[in-house]
Enzyme design. Structure first.
Site, PDB file in Angstrom:
ATOM      1  N   GLN A  51      -0.367   6.286 -13.332  1.00  0.00           N
ATOM      2  CA  GLN A  51       0.400   7.359 -12.674  1.00  0.00           C
ATOM      3  C   GLN A  51       0.579   8.593 -13.562  1.00  0.00           C
ATOM      4  O   GLN A  51       0.995   9.645 -13.076  1.00  0.00           O
ATOM      5  CB  GLN A  51       1.777   6.847 -12.229  1.00  0.00           C
ATOM      6  N   CYS A  58       0.324  -0.555  -2.179  1.00  0.00           N
ATOM      7  CA  CYS A  58      -0.158  -1.935  -2.152  1.00  0.00           C
ATOM      8  C   CYS A  58       0.792  -2.846  -1.396  1.00  0.00           C
ATOM      9  O   CYS A  58       0.384  -3.832  -0.830  1.00  0.00           O
ATOM     10  CB  CYS A  58      -0.300  -2.473  -3.572  1.00  0.00           C
TER      11      CYS A  58
END
Ligand code: PLP
Length: 392
Positions: free
Chosen positions: A192, A340
């Site tokens: 990230q 996810c």
């Protein structure tokens, strides 16, 4: 065999896209760079003829560019198919090839670290130590230090740089130094933060890190693992000698060209983008606070220095599991957890670890994530839609 749908019939409704932590739109310049390689160079980088060598040059040029930015050697950048693969390679090989007998990590790592660690544990005599995570999503580095000193087992510490659901930032430098002082290997999932935050690995004694191009306007299917030269990991995908024998398989030259281009642009514009995106985030915090009484900010999400500027995690003041769908019907894309886990009926694995049962039962989590393409008007429309759905 035909596709079930025709690609030319896919049309994309104009969306307000606020799910940039899941993936980002590919920049035109990145598409152009990829198209150029696709059209002009189909060579296999392992071929010795000039077409192959041109493809090899594309790989090496992009590797050099990334290495230069991270202040590491090009040999320490190993291209992979994604961040998940990079993290798998690092963790599995550390246990198999470096004699790691203990992993210190947390239960709020991305699934590709958490599940890989569990998998390795089931197949070996690995000890796994989970550091305590408080209600703000913080770990205590003192606890890490104590754990490191409590055993002389060869240890890998795996702690993510920015949490993909709540945005909490780890002090990478301090953590790496603690690991170094205690002779432990240090891996950070930097998926990230790569190309979003300045990372100088010549100043941070980190051993392993990971990257995924689609998190900074590059293509899906391209990433890399940073593997410190001194560590001697070994391949998890076996075959040829590509990627310095650390990752067999013909390289995704087109994807790597896109990865390099996206990395280059993101790094060059990092100061400009980060200031702009932080401003958007501040605006979102202000508008949500004003218009949605009782809204909660999860973890350190709303704290400037302690969270990633691209991401805001909130809990809305009533339970509504359909909110993601309702927002989608209004043309607004956000996430109800991580990409996810949002497809699953299960609550987010991170929020369920840090929020009390009571808060989880009476609130609805949303992850809003921004890019340099997000506007204040996008935020206004999100807030308006939320007010409408929540009947405020
Ligand atoms: N690690 C973190 C923190 C992520 O946010 C993601 C993607 O959501 C990954 C790893 C996996 O990356 P990829 O989608 O490239 O497999």
């Amino acid at each position: 065999m035909r596709l079930f749908f025709s690609l030319d019939k896919i049309y994309v409704m104009k969306k307000i896209y606020l799910d940039n932590a899941a993936t980002t739109p590919i920049l035109d310049e990145v598409i152009d760079a990829m198209m150029l390689v696709m059209k002009t160079n189909f060579g296999n980088p392992s071929s010795t003829h000039s077409l192959g060598q041109e493809a090899k040059m594309i790989l090496e040029e992009n590797r050099r560019l990334i290495a230069q930015e991270l202040h590491v050697s090009p040999a320490e950048i190993i291209f992979t198919s994604c961040g998940t693969e990079a993290n798998n390679l690092i963790i599995k090989s550390a246990v198999e090839n470096l004699g790691v007998k203990r992993i210190i990590t947390t239960e709020i790592e991305h699934k590709c670290v958490y599940e890989t660690t569990l998998d390795v544990q089931q197949k070996s005599d690995l000890e796994v130590v989970y550091l305590h995570v408080n209600e703000k999503g913080d770990i205590d580095l003192q606890e890490l230090e104590t754990a490191l000193k409590s055993s002389d087992k060869v240890t890998l510490v795996s702690l993510m740089h920015a949490n993909n659901e709540i945005g909490n930032l780890l002090d990478l430098e301090k953590t790496a130094k603690i690991c170094k002082e205690n002779k432990a290997y240090f891996h950070s999932d930097t998926v990230q933060t790569m190309a979003h935050l300045k990372l100088d690995f010549s100043q941070i004694p980190i051993d392993f890190a990971s990257c995924s191009a689609h998190k900074f306007h590059g293509p899906k299917g391209a990433g890399f693992a940073f593997i410190r030269k001194t560590t001697h990991l070994k391949a998890q995908i076996h075959g040829g000698t590509q990627e310095r024998s650390l990752r067999a398989g013909t390289e995704n030259v087109v994807g790597i060209a896109g990865l390099g281009k996206a990395f280059d642009i993101s790094v060059e514009k990092m100061s400009e983008f980060s200031v702009y995106i932080q401003e958007i985030k501040d605006y979102a915090i202000e508008q949500l606070t004003t218009n949605i009484p009782g809204v909660l900010f999860n973890g350190r999400s709303a704290e400037k220095e302690k969270s990633l500027y691209t991401l805001l995690s909130i809990s809305l003041p009533s339970m509504n599991p359909l909110i993601g769908l309702q927002l989608d019907m209004k043309g607004i894309a956000v996430s109800q957890g991580s990409a996810c886990s949002s497809g699953a009926a299960k609550p987010s694995s991170v929020l369920s670890k840090i929020l009390s049962e009571e808060v989880q039962q009476i609130t609805t989590p949303l992850r809003i994530s921004f890019s340099h393409q997000t506007t204040k008007q996008d935020i206004d429309e999100l807030v308006m839609a939320l007010k409408d759905i929540l009947k405020l």
